[in-house]
Design an enzyme around this catalytic site. Structure first.
Site, PDB file in Angstrom:
ATOM      1  N   GLU A  85       0.830  -1.200   0.000  1.00 39.28           N
ATOM      2  CA  GLU A  85       0.000   0.000   0.000  1.00 39.28           C
ATOM      3  C   GLU A  85       0.867   1.254   0.000  1.00 39.28           C
ATOM      4  OE1 GLU A  85      -4.140  -1.219   2.083  1.00 39.28           O
ATOM      5  OE2 GLU A  85      -2.557  -0.789   3.510  1.00 39.28           O
ATOM      6  N   CYS A  98       3.439   8.557   0.829  1.00 33.51           N
ATOM      7  CA  CYS A  98       4.151   7.663   1.731  1.00 33.51           C
ATOM      8  C   CYS A  98       4.280   6.317   1.015  1.00 33.51           C
ATOM      9  CB  CYS A  98       3.346   7.527   3.026  1.00 33.51           C
ATOM     10  SG  CYS A  98       3.990   6.303   4.169  1.00 33.51           S
ATOM     11  N   CYS A 105       7.271  -7.040   6.873  1.00 29.25           N
ATOM     12  CA  CYS A 105       8.387  -6.416   7.586  1.00 29.25           C
ATOM     13  C   CYS A 105       8.830  -7.347   8.700  1.00 29.25           C
ATOM     14  CB  CYS A 105       7.940  -5.075   8.180  1.00 29.25           C
ATOM     15  SG  CYS A 105       9.245  -4.201   9.077  1.00 29.25           S
ATOM     16  N   CYS A 109       8.018  -4.597  15.474  1.00 32.39           N
ATOM     17  CA  CYS A 109       7.574  -3.607  16.465  1.00 32.39           C
ATOM     18  C   CYS A 109       6.174  -3.998  16.941  1.00 32.39           C
ATOM     19  CB  CYS A 109       7.557  -2.208  15.859  1.00 32.39           C
ATOM     20  SG  CYS A 109       9.170  -1.664  15.269  1.00 32.39           S
ATOM     21  N   CYS A 112       2.857  -2.110  15.710  1.00 30.11           N
ATOM     22  CA  CYS A 112       2.680  -1.780  14.293  1.00 30.11           C
ATOM     23  C   CYS A 112       1.999  -2.907  13.529  1.00 30.11           C
ATOM     24  CB  CYS A 112       4.058  -1.493  13.670  1.00 30.11           C
ATOM     25  SG  CYS A 112       3.982  -1.065  11.928  1.00 30.11           S
ATOM     26  N   CYS A 324      -0.126   6.052   9.904  1.00 30.06           N
ATOM     27  CA  CYS A 324       1.149   5.433  10.274  1.00 30.06           C
ATOM     28  C   CYS A 324       0.897   4.104  10.980  1.00 30.06           C
ATOM     29  CB  CYS A 324       1.915   6.312  11.256  1.00 30.06           C
ATOM     30  SG  CYS A 324       2.161   7.965  10.700  1.00 30.06           S
TER      31      CYS A 324
HETATM   32  N1  SAH Z   1      10.349   0.818   9.391  1.00 30.69           N
HETATM   33  C1  SAH Z   1      10.522   2.232   9.325  1.00 30.69           C
HETATM   34  C2  SAH Z   1       9.484   2.876   8.442  1.00 30.69           C
HETATM   35  C3  SAH Z   1       8.080   2.886   8.996  1.00 30.69           C
HETATM   36  S1  SAH Z   1       7.686   4.513   9.271  1.00 30.69           S
HETATM   37  C4  SAH Z   1      10.569   2.794  10.718  1.00 30.69           C
HETATM   38  O1  SAH Z   1      10.395   2.044  11.659  1.00 30.69           O
HETATM   39  O2  SAH Z   1      10.835   3.988  10.889  1.00 30.69           O
HETATM   40  C5  SAH Z   1       6.209   4.405  10.128  1.00 30.69           C
HETATM   41  C6  SAH Z   1       6.256   5.117  11.453  1.00 30.69           C
HETATM   42  O3  SAH Z   1       4.993   4.934  12.112  1.00 30.69           O
HETATM   43  C7  SAH Z   1       7.303   4.524  12.358  1.00 30.69           C
HETATM   44  O4  SAH Z   1       7.830   5.520  13.190  1.00 30.69           O
HETATM   45  C8  SAH Z   1       6.474   3.565  13.166  1.00 30.69           C
HETATM   46  O5  SAH Z   1       7.081   3.188  14.356  1.00 30.69           O
HETATM   47  C9  SAH Z   1       5.213   4.344  13.381  1.00 30.69           C
HETATM   48  N2  SAH Z   1       4.052   3.533  13.710  1.00 30.69           N
HETATM   49  C10 SAH Z   1       3.925   2.180  13.613  1.00 30.69           C
HETATM   50  N3  SAH Z   1       2.691   1.802  14.000  1.00 30.69           N
HETATM   51  C11 SAH Z   1       2.042   2.926  14.342  1.00 30.69           C
HETATM   52  C12 SAH Z   1       0.722   3.182  14.777  1.00 30.69           C
HETATM   53  N4  SAH Z   1      -0.158   2.207  14.923  1.00 30.69           N
HETATM   54  N5  SAH Z   1       0.375   4.466  15.041  1.00 30.69           N
HETATM   55  C13 SAH Z   1       1.261   5.471  14.832  1.00 30.69           C
HETATM   56  N6  SAH Z   1       2.510   5.284  14.391  1.00 30.69           N
HETATM   57  C14 SAH Z   1       2.892   4.027  14.155  1.00 30.69           C
END
Ligand code: SAH
Length: 332
Positions: A85, A98, A105, A109, A112, A324
């Site tokens: 996406e 984005c 992945c 985390c 996420c 995000c």
């Molecule tokens: N893998 C990379 C790119 C992803 S960027 C990274 O970790 O930076 C996406 C951003 O959104 C990251 O900072 C991630 O930690 C954050 N994120 C993940 N799940 C989220 C959620 N449910 N709500 C808000 N931010 C989230």
């Protein structure tokens, strides 16, 4: 096509042609968005035939669009049937996209959604470029800025991501200014260092999300490999080498990392560095136990008092699961 301009120039030299032909191919692909090599009319037939023999131009397809307020989410089908996406956002300063860098992945985390599907494979360079090309075509407008913050860890697909940056930044590519390109990483230390040597001045964001190792390891398993001190050291090196300000992303998880004590620890960690903190309001996803923090403003004010630069990320796309951490490599 996965090649950046230098690689394509080398290709033309290797087949005994002038290297400026590479620029012509770039113009066809990225400015005219022409998908049929036979229609590259300023290249003679013999060259077009060689190109067709050496390259199969693969494309991705838009499978589905979902529209929210100032936001549009695209689901793409890749040639092997996988999905990713991307999200288009309309800001008052322009349009940004984005993009995803992997199918699934592996970073794991805990908060996420994108990592629920383990990494299936890296995206090819062209699959990242195409996310932007197809969105530009779909809306009939040019994209002004790009964030590599969709599905995947860009530094776990470093070479393709760098090639993607070279292509979208090139004047005969998508001509997106380096300062309008941001890559976000969960903190892969050797790649942060490598990135500091990239001659293109793009922005770097670090997903920190916790101010101490105990907490960060709980929510981000990558911290076991690269602890906070190692990551911060790499960020310092990056800042020294590039002279660029780094964004520290901090997702606000209710009662997990949002106390005033944690704000203090964060301030101590970042004091004196050329960074700013971007607080991300948490977007709740499939009952993983994490909730949106109710203390975003207090946390922000506390950081400001401790003289740490801080902003709160504007919320986009929650209603269509395009925010995000909500993107997925799945059709439904
Ligand atoms: N893998 C990379 C790119 C992803 S960027 C990274 O970790 O930076 C996406 C951003 O959104 C990251 O900072 C991630 O930690 C954050 N994120 C993940 N799940 C989220 C959620 N449910 N709500 C808000 N931010 C989230």
């Amino acid at each position: 096509m996965n090649l950046n301009i230098n690689e394509l120039e080398d290709y033309f030299i290797n087949i005994g042609e002038k290297k400026y032909k590479a620029l012509q191919v770039f113009e066809w692909l990225y400015i005219h968005k022409e998908r049929d090599i036979d229609l590259f009319s300023n290249l003679k037939k013999e060259i077009r035939d060689t190109l067709k023999k050496d390259f199969v131009l693969d494309f991705i397809k838009i499978k589905k669009r979902e529209v929210g307020k100032n936001v549009k989410k695209y689901l793409f089908t890749l040639n092997d049937g996988n999905y990713v996406e991307a999200v288009l956002m309309v800001h008052n300063y322009g349009i940004s996209v984005c993009v995803s860098s992997q199918v699934g992945c592996n970073m794991g985390c805990k908060f996420c959604e994108s990592g629920r599907l383990k990494k299936v494979r890296n995206l090819e360079t062209y699959e990242m470029v195409e996310q932007i090309l197809l969105i530009e075509e779909d809306i009939g407008q040019k994209i002004q800025s790009v964030v590599v913050m969709g599905i995947g860890e860009p530094f776990d697909n470093y070479d393709n991501v760098v090639n993607f940056i070279k292509i979208i930044n090139h004047a005969k590519g998508l001509a997106i200014g380096a300062r309008h390109i941001t890559v976000s990483t969960c903190g892969i230390v050797p790649k942060i260092i490598e990135f500091s040597n990239l001659p293109i001045q793009v922005n770097l964001a670090l997903s920190l999300h916790a101010p101490n190792d105990e907490l960060r390891t709980k929510i981000m398993p990558i911290n076991k490999m690269y602890s906070i001190s190692k990551v911060m050291e790499a960020i310092k090196t990056y800042i020294e080498k590039t002279n660029r300000r780094v964004t520290i992303e901090y997702v606000m998880l209710n009662m997990v990392n949002d106390s005033l004590d944690e704000a203090k620890q964060l301030a101590n960690l970042l004091r004196g560095m050329n960074v700013y903190v971007n607080l991300i309001p948490y977007n709740e996803t499939n009952n993983n136990g994490f909730k949106k923090s109710s203390r975003v403003n207090e946390f922000k004010e506390a950081l400001l008092k401790m003289e740490i630069n801080v902003t709160v990320r504007k919320e986009f796309g929650d209603s269509i699961s395009a925010a995000c951490g909500q993107l997925r490599s799945k059709e439904v």
